[in-house]
Motif scaffolding. Structure first.
Motif, short mmCIF file in Angstrom:
data_model
loop_
_atom_site.label_atom_id
_atom_site.label_comp_id
_atom_site.label_asym_id
_atom_site.label_seq_id
_atom_site.Cartn_x
_atom_site.Cartn_y
_atom_site.Cartn_z
N PRO A 76 1.07 17.74 24.51
CA PRO A 76 0.50 18.89 25.22
C PRO A 76 1.52 20.00 25.49
O PRO A 76 1.17 21.17 25.59
CB PRO A 76 0.00 18.29 26.54
N SER A 77 2.80 19.64 25.59
CA SER A 77 3.83 20.65 25.84
C SER A 77 4.29 21.36 24.57
O SER A 77 5.07 22.29 24.64
CB SER A 77 5.03 20.01 26.54
N GLY A 78 3.82 20.89 23.39
CA GLY A 78 4.11 21.57 22.14
C GLY A 78 5.11 20.89 21.23
O GLY A 78 5.28 21.29 20.08
N LYS A 134 7.57 14.61 30.65
CA LYS A 134 7.80 13.32 31.30
C LYS A 134 6.50 12.69 31.80
O LYS A 134 6.41 12.22 32.93
CB LYS A 134 8.82 13.44 32.43
N LYS A 135 5.48 12.73 30.93
CA LYS A 135 4.17 12.15 31.25
C LYS A 135 3.59 11.46 30.03
O LYS A 135 3.88 11.85 28.90
CB LYS A 135 3.19 13.24 31.69
N LYS A 136 2.74 10.48 30.28
CA LYS A 136 2.01 9.82 29.20
C LYS A 136 0.76 10.62 28.87
O LYS A 136 0.20 11.28 29.73
CB LYS A 136 1.61 8.41 29.61
N PHE A 137 0.34 10.54 27.60
CA PHE A 137 -0.93 11.15 27.21
C PHE A 137 -1.57 10.30 26.12
O PHE A 137 -0.89 9.54 25.44
CB PHE A 137 -0.73 12.60 26.74
N LEU A 197 -4.42 6.40 20.79
CA LEU A 197 -3.14 5.78 21.08
C LEU A 197 -2.48 6.50 22.23
O LEU A 197 -2.70 7.69 22.46
CB LEU A 197 -2.22 5.86 19.86
N LYS A 198 -1.65 5.76 22.96
CA LYS A 198 -0.90 6.35 24.05
C LYS A 198 0.48 6.78 23.54
O LYS A 198 1.12 6.03 22.79
CB LYS A 198 -0.72 5.35 25.19
N PHE A 199 0.90 7.96 23.93
CA PHE A 199 2.21 8.50 23.59
C PHE A 199 2.87 8.95 24.87
O PHE A 199 2.24 9.07 25.91
CB PHE A 199 2.08 9.71 22.65
N TYR A 200 4.19 9.22 24.80
CA TYR A 200 4.93 9.72 25.95
C TYR A 200 5.49 11.08 25.61
O TYR A 200 6.19 11.25 24.60
CB TYR A 200 6.05 8.75 26.32
N ASP A 201 5.21 12.07 26.44
CA ASP A 201 5.71 13.42 26.27
C ASP A 201 7.07 13.51 26.97
O ASP A 201 7.15 13.52 28.19
CB ASP A 201 4.73 14.42 26.88
#
Length: 47
Positions: A36-38, A12-15, A4-8
């Motif tokens: 990824p940023s925690g 301010k990036k998609k992952f 699934l796609k999420f937004y960090d």
């Protein structure tokens, strides 16, 4: 599980990830993943 796609919000990036859990709040289902940023990212799932 599917990816699934999420937004960090912090970075301010998609992952995209397949490591998430499904949680239910007030009758709605959410996919919750670690960013990824925690921090955590929530995504509303369809019925």
């Amino acid at each position: 599980m599917k990816k699934l796609k999420f937004y960090d919000m912090k970075a301010k990036k998609k992952f995209t990830t397949d490591k998430f859990t499904i949680k239910t709040k007030k009758g709605r289902k959410f996919a919750v993943a670690k960013t990824p940023s925690g921090s955590t990212a929530w995504r509303i799932m369809s019925k």
